[in-house]
Motif scaffolding. Structure first.
Motif, PDB file in Angstrom:
ATOM      1  N   ALA A   1      85.765  46.293  63.025  1.00  0.00           N
ATOM      2  CA  ALA A   1      85.738  45.115  63.895  1.00  0.00           C
ATOM      3  C   ALA A   1      84.950  43.974  63.261  1.00  0.00           C
ATOM      4  O   ALA A   1      85.325  42.801  63.379  1.00  0.00           O
ATOM      5  N   THR A   2      83.860  44.319  62.575  1.00  0.00           N
ATOM      6  CA  THR A   2      83.076  43.286  61.884  1.00  0.00           C
ATOM      7  C   THR A   2      83.897  42.654  60.777  1.00  0.00           C
ATOM      8  O   THR A   2      83.911  41.424  60.617  1.00  0.00           O
ATOM      9  N   ALA A   3      84.598  43.478  60.006  1.00  0.00           N
ATOM     10  CA  ALA A   3      85.437  42.946  58.930  1.00  0.00           C
ATOM     11  C   ALA A   3      86.569  42.090  59.501  1.00  0.00           C
ATOM     12  O   ALA A   3      86.929  41.057  58.921  1.00  0.00           O
ATOM     13  N   GLU A   4      87.120  42.493  60.626  1.00  0.00           N
ATOM     14  CA  GLU A   4      88.155  41.692  61.284  1.00  0.00           C
ATOM     15  C   GLU A   4      87.593  40.343  61.732  1.00  0.00           C
ATOM     16  O   GLU A   4      88.261  39.307  61.621  1.00  0.00           O
ATOM     17  N   ALA A   5      86.356  40.343  62.222  1.00  0.00           N
ATOM     18  CA  ALA A   5      85.714  39.107  62.665  1.00  0.00           C
ATOM     19  C   ALA A   5      85.430  38.176  61.491  1.00  0.00           C
ATOM     20  O   ALA A   5      85.465  36.945  61.632  1.00  0.00           O
ATOM     21  N   VAL A   6      85.160  38.755  60.320  1.00  0.00           N
ATOM     22  CA  VAL A   6      84.900  37.944  59.124  1.00  0.00           C
ATOM     23  C   VAL A   6      86.123  37.083  58.801  1.00  0.00           C
ATOM     24  O   VAL A   6      86.018  35.883  58.546  1.00  0.00           O
ATOM     25  N   LYS A   7      87.285  37.720  58.810  1.00  0.00           N
ATOM     26  CA  LYS A   7      88.514  36.997  58.483  1.00  0.00           C
ATOM     27  C   LYS A   7      88.749  35.845  59.451  1.00  0.00           C
ATOM     28  O   LYS A   7      89.067  34.720  59.037  1.00  0.00           O
ATOM     29  N   LEU A   8      88.596  36.097  60.743  1.00  0.00           N
ATOM     30  CA  LEU A   8      88.817  35.046  61.726  1.00  0.00           C
ATOM     31  C   LEU A   8      87.798  33.920  61.561  1.00  0.00           C
ATOM     32  O   LEU A   8      88.139  32.744  61.686  1.00  0.00           O
ATOM     33  N   THR A   9      86.558  34.285  61.282  1.00  0.00           N
ATOM     34  CA  THR A   9      85.504  33.278  61.109  1.00  0.00           C
ATOM     35  C   THR A   9      85.831  32.345  59.954  1.00  0.00           C
ATOM     36  O   THR A   9      85.666  31.118  60.052  1.00  0.00           O
ATOM     37  N   GLU A  10      86.301  32.901  58.841  1.00  0.00           N
ATOM     38  CA  GLU A  10      86.649  32.079  57.684  1.00  0.00           C
ATOM     39  C   GLU A  10      87.719  31.040  58.035  1.00  0.00           C
ATOM     40  O   GLU A  10      87.599  29.863  57.670  1.00  0.00           O
ATOM     41  N   ASN A  11      88.741  31.476  58.751  1.00  0.00           N
ATOM     42  CA  ASN A  11      89.837  30.560  59.044  1.00  0.00           C
ATOM     43  C   ASN A  11      89.543  29.624  60.208  1.00  0.00           C
ATOM     44  O   ASN A  11      90.050  28.501  60.249  1.00  0.00           O
ATOM     45  N   ILE A  12      88.722  30.075  61.153  1.00  0.00           N
ATOM     46  CA  ILE A  12      88.286  29.172  62.220  1.00  0.00           C
ATOM     47  C   ILE A  12      87.424  28.060  61.636  1.00  0.00           C
ATOM     48  O   ILE A  12      87.527  26.894  62.048  1.00  0.00           O
TER      49      ILE A  12
END
Length: 453
Positions: free
Chosen positions: A223-234
Motif C-alpha cells: 500500500a505504501t508503494a502504491e501511494a508512492v506512485k500516486l504521489t509522484e503523479n499527483i
C-alpha cells in the motif's frame, strides 16, 4: 548492480528462488506488453534472464516473435537479438505461466466514464495467474492503482485456491515509472520502489529488480508503494494545473507565462519549472490522481486540492478553443463553424507514438461539435487508433505537412511539438497559428501570425 541487504528469506522455496534470481536462472513472465511491459521484458532479457512476455493481443506477440516492434522508441533492432538468442519470447498461452519463477503484471488501469477505477484488467489477470499458480512463485503488480489494490484485489484472487501468500507464494507491488521517449532515464536508470506482502516477498522483489535497475527502494508495504506512485503523479498534476491557471491569468494581463517560467527557473532553489499545455495526456497523470480521490471517499475524506487540479487541467482544451475562436474572429473575420483547422501533433507528448488520453482527441471533438472541419498531421502516428473515449475517430489518417495544406487551413493548432516537424515551414505558410507549446518561439519564429494559447 545488486545492493547488499540483510535478507529475511528463510523458507526453502524462498531460498531457492533467491538463488535462481542471483544466478539469473529465474524465468520471468511479464503480462501486458505495452509501454511498460515491453521495455521491462527487454531489460530483463538483456540482463541475462529468460523472459516470456504474455499478451492477449496476438498481433503483438507475433510481431515480437518475429523480432519486430510496435512501439516507436523500442526499435526492432533491440528486440531481434533477444529473440534470436532465445532470451525473449512472446505468447498468448497463459498456461505457460506455470513454468515462470517470477510473474510481473503490467496491464492497463483506466478510469470509467464516472472517473472511478476500472481494475478489470488487473482482476482478470490475477484470476488467470491463480489458475496456473504454483508454490514458490513471486508475483509483482506494477500497474498504477490506489493504495490497497495488491492486498484487496490481487491477493484474494491469487488465494482463491489452496495456495496462500507468505506461505506458498510471494506477492509484491513495485510501481512502474516509465517515461516513454526519455533518452536520459530509461528503465534501467530509474530506481524501483518495492513493497512486499511480508518481508520475504519484499526481499525477493528487491533482489529481482536489483538485478536490472540502478537502485531499489524498499517500502514497508504494498500500500505504501502504491501511494508512492500516486504521489509522484499527483505532484505533477497539481503543478501543471498551477501553471495552466497562471497562463490564463497572465494572458489576461498581457504577460507571457513562458517568459515568466524561464526567468523563475533561474532561481537555484525553491522553484521547479512546470509548463502549461492544451490539457493532460498519457496513462498516468490524467488518471492516477482520481484513483486516490476515489479511495479517499472510503475514509470520508474530500480531496479538494487534487480534484481542483483535475478540473483546471481538463478545462484547458476549452480554453484553447476559446483562444482559437477569438483569434479567428479578430484576425480573419471568420467564425469557427465551417473553418478549416489543421491540428499539429496527435500524441500526448513529443517524440512518442502514444496517443492515450491525448488532448488532441478532445480538441478534435470540440472543434467538430462547433462545425469546424478538422485534419491532423503527426509524423509518428499515421492513423488514429481505437480508444475508449473517442472510438468514432479511429481510422482517421494524418495529412501531409505541405505548403498547400498549411495555406488551405484557416488556422493551425499546435498540440504536440515533435522534433520531426518543421515548425518554420508552418510559420512561413500558415495564416494563423495557435501555439499551445510555445514551440514557434523556441524554433526562432516571431511572426505576427502566432497566438500563444
Amino acid at each position: 548492480m545488486a545492493q547488499k541487504r540483510n535478507s529475511t528469506v528463510t523458507s526453502k522455496s524462498a531460498k531457492l528462488l533467491m538463488a535462481r534470481i542471483a544466478a539469473r536462472k529465474a524465468k520471468i513472465g511479464i503480462i501486458g506488453l505495452g509501454y511498460v511491459g515491453l521495455p521491462l521484458a527487454c531489460l530483463f532479457a538483456e540482463k541475462g534472464f529468460a523472459v516470456t512476455g504474455f499478451d492477449v493481443d496476438a498481433g503483438k506477440t507475433d510481431k515480437l516473435n518475429a523480432g519486430r516492434s510496435y512501439i516507436r522508441h523500442i526499435p526492432g533492432r533491440r528486440i531481434a537479438p533477444l529473440v534470436n538468442a532465445g532470451k525473449l519470447v512472446a505468447s498468448a498461452d497463459f498456461r505457460r505461466l506455470k513454468a515462470m519463477d517470477c510473474i510481473i503484471i503490467c496491464v492497463p488501469t483506466p478510469l470509467s466514464k464516472q472517473r472511478e477505477p476500472d481494475l478489470s484488467f488487473v482482476a482478470d489477470t490475477a484470476i488467470e495467474i491463480a489458475r496456473h499458480l504454483k508454490t514458490g512463485q513471486l508475483v509483482v503488480l506494477e500497474s498504477s492503482t490506489y493504495p490497497g489494490t495488491t492486498d484487496e484485489v490481487v491477493r484474494p484472487a491469487l488465494e482463491a485456491g489452496k495456495l496462500r501468500s507468505r506461505r506458498d507464494f510471494f506477492l509484491a507491488y513495485s510501481p512502474e515509472r516509465e517515461d516513454p521517449g526519455n533518452e536520459t532515464y530509461g528503465t534501467a536508470a530509474i530506481p524501483k520502489v518495492v513493497g512486499g506482502d511480508g518481508e520475504a516477498a519484499r526481499d525477493l522483489a528487491l533482489a529481482l529488480y536489483d538485478s536490472v535497475v540502478v537502485k531499489t527502494v524498499p517500502a514497508t508495504s504494498p500500500a505504501t508503494a502504491e501511494a508512492v506512485k500516486l504521489t509522484e503523479n499527483i505532484f505533477r498534476s497539481v503543478n501543471i494545473a498551477l501553471v495552466n491557471e497562471l497562463k490564463v491569468i497572465f494572458d489576461a494581463m498581457g504577460i507571457d507565462v513562458w517568459e515568466v517560467i524561464d526567468a523563475a527557473k533561474t532561481k537555484p532553489f525553491g522553484f521547479m519549472p512546470f509548463y502549461p499545455g492544451p490539457g493532460l495526456g498519457g496513462h498516468c497523470i490524467p488518471i492516477d490522481p482520481f484513483y486516490l480521490t476515489w479511495k479517499a471517499r472510503e475514509f470520508g475524506i474530500a480531496t479538494r486540492f487534487i480534484e481542483l487540479a483535475g478540473e483546471i487541467n481538463t478545462a484547458m482544451p476549452r480554453y484553447v478553443i476559446d483562444r482559437l475562436v477569438t483569434a479567428l474572429s479578430e484576425r480573419a473575420g471568420k467564425a469557427l463553424k465551417g473553418a478549416r483547422i489543421l491540428i499539429i501533433g496527435l500524441a500526448y507528448k513529443k517524440n512518442v507514438d502514444d496517443m492515450r488520453e491525448s488532448p488532441a482527441l478532445t480538441l478534435i471533438d470540440l472543434l467538430e461539435a462547433q462545425g469546424a472541419k478538422v485534419d491532423y498531421h503527426d509524423p509518428i502516428i499515421a492513423a488514429i487508433k481505437p480508444s475508449r473515449e473517442h472510438p468514432h475517430l479511429a481510422g482517421r489518417r494524418s495529412v501531409k505537412l505541405s505548403a498547400a495544406n498549411l495555406k488551405r487551413a484557416d488556422a493551425v493548432l499546435i498540440v504536440t511539438d515533435h522534433d520531426a516537424i518543421d515548425f518554420k515551414e508552418i510559420g512561413r505558410n500558415a495564416k494563423l497559428i495557435i501555439d499551445t507549446r510555445n514551440k514557434m518561439a523556441r524554433a526562432g519564429w516571431r511572426g505576427r501570425n502566432v497566438i500563444k494559447a
